[in-house]
Design an enzyme around this catalytic site. Structure first.
Site, short mmCIF file in Angstrom:
data_model
loop_
_atom_site.label_atom_id
_atom_site.label_comp_id
_atom_site.label_asym_id
_atom_site.label_seq_id
_atom_site.Cartn_x
_atom_site.Cartn_y
_atom_site.Cartn_z
N GLU A 272 -3.96 7.50 -6.38
CA GLU A 272 -4.00 6.68 -7.58
C GLU A 272 -5.18 7.06 -8.45
OE1 GLU A 272 -3.78 2.51 -6.56
OE2 GLU A 272 -2.00 2.79 -5.32
N ARG B 177 0.85 -1.18 0.00
CA ARG B 177 0.00 0.00 0.00
C ARG B 177 0.90 1.24 0.00
NH1 ARG B 177 -3.56 -2.49 -1.60
NH2 ARG B 177 -5.68 -2.78 -0.83
N HIS C 193 -0.44 -0.10 -10.12
CA HIS C 193 -1.21 -1.03 -9.27
C HIS C 193 -1.58 -2.29 -10.07
CE1 HIS C 193 -3.67 -0.93 -5.32
NE2 HIS C 193 -3.42 -2.20 -5.66
#
Length: 315
Positions: free
Chosen positions: A257, A228, A276
């Site tokens: 993000e 994370r 991601h």
């Protein structure tokens, strides 16, 4: 049953089919932002949620909501205690992505150790000599530090054990490991050539990897973060990369993000950036979709979920 479930349009078809085949009415949304859900599907009974933040006040506009099924293992975007107080289950998909994330971790370790992506990018621009001034490094004989020894951390250790790497593990809840040696945090930081983060975000470790940790690392060391973004103090990492306090980093997760194009990370030549993608395989996406959908079906069928991260007091 006719229960209504909100899902992102991008959800694997396998998950949508599972819901439909179990009698659910599926509402497909462009995303699972709170404002999208409340404006387009306020009467839903369940939600398959991606990584978008889910503010507590959102439930005030979702009177029928009984479950938020996270599509993945992280749940730092939800206040699980608050949801429990309001009789809303929060679940995750713990068995769906560990192997895939471990594979992606290994891919990024191999990439950054050999500068594969950077050299390829420069080759496309006609710079065939970039490789001469940006050589990689061998992994054999080096030390890999794994921070967090849950499902993913264990899988990473297993997969890299054949690469002739020494493996150090730090996890305050673990005393022994099948692959590698469990050590204290400072020992791992000062002795590792590559450090990879696989902890869940907690109040104790949020932005816990910061200036002090970078100062303890070897100047030749590399940080890998597919966990994370909030595990790392982003400004301190940028400073450490700019000043060469550490050699490089590979990052798949960020505070914001998508990562804004104005970010200083894009100006650095010693960071590998991916958007991601740790779970981004067809098979893994299908597994996470079906597992999250199955949790919705269980709860909306008046059963207990299989993978809850909070607890509902049934009256």
């Amino acid at each position: 049953m006719g229960k209504k479930v909100a899902v992102p349009q991008s959800l694997s078809q396998a998950g949508k089919d599972y819901l439909v085949n179990h009698g659910m009415n599926v509402v497909e949304l462009p995303d699972t932002k709170a404002e999208t859900i409340t404006s387009k599907a306020a009467d839903v009974d369940g939600i398959v949620l991606m990584t978008e933040p889910f503010p507590n006040e959102t439930i005030n506009r979702l009177p029928n909501l009984k479950i938020i099924a996270r599509h993945g293992v992280g749940f730092d975007n939800i206040d699980t205690d608050y949801m429990a107080q309001n009789n809303i289950w929060v679940t995750i998909t713990p068995n769906a992505n560990a192997a895939t994330v471990a594979e992606t971790t290994l891919a990024e370790i191999l990439d950054i150790s050999k500068n594969v992506t950077a050299i390829s990018d420069h080759m496309r621009k006609g710079d065939f000599n970039y490789k001469s001034s940006h050589m990689g490094f061998d992994l054999a004989g080096k030390t890999l530090g794994i921070m967090g020894y849950g499902r993913i951390g264990k899988m990473v250790a297993k997969k890299v054990s054949s690469l002739d790497l020494n493996i150090l593990i730090y996890d305050p809840f673990v005393n022994s490991a099948e692959y590698g040696k469990v050590v204290d945090k400072e020992t791992l930081l000062t002795n590792s050539d590559v450090i990879t983060l696989h902890m869940a975000v907690t109040p104790e470790n949020k932005q816990g990897f910061s200036k002090r940790e970078f100062e303890l690392m070897k100047k030749s060391a590399v940080l890998i973060n597919l966990g994370r973004g909030s595990l790392v103090k982003q400004d301190d990492l940028i400073d450490a990369l700019k000043t060469r306090e550490i050699r490089a980093a590979a990052l798949d997760v960020f505070d914001e993000e998508p990562l804004p194009l104005t970010s200083d990370f894009y100006k650095l030549d010693n960071v590998l950036l991916t958007p991601h993608i740790a779970s981004n395989t067809t098979e893994c996406m299908a597994r996470m979709a079906v597992d999250s959908a199955s949790e919705v079906v269980r709860v909306l069928s008046a059963e207990s979920p299989k993978w809850p991260v909070n607890s509902i007091n049934r009256k």
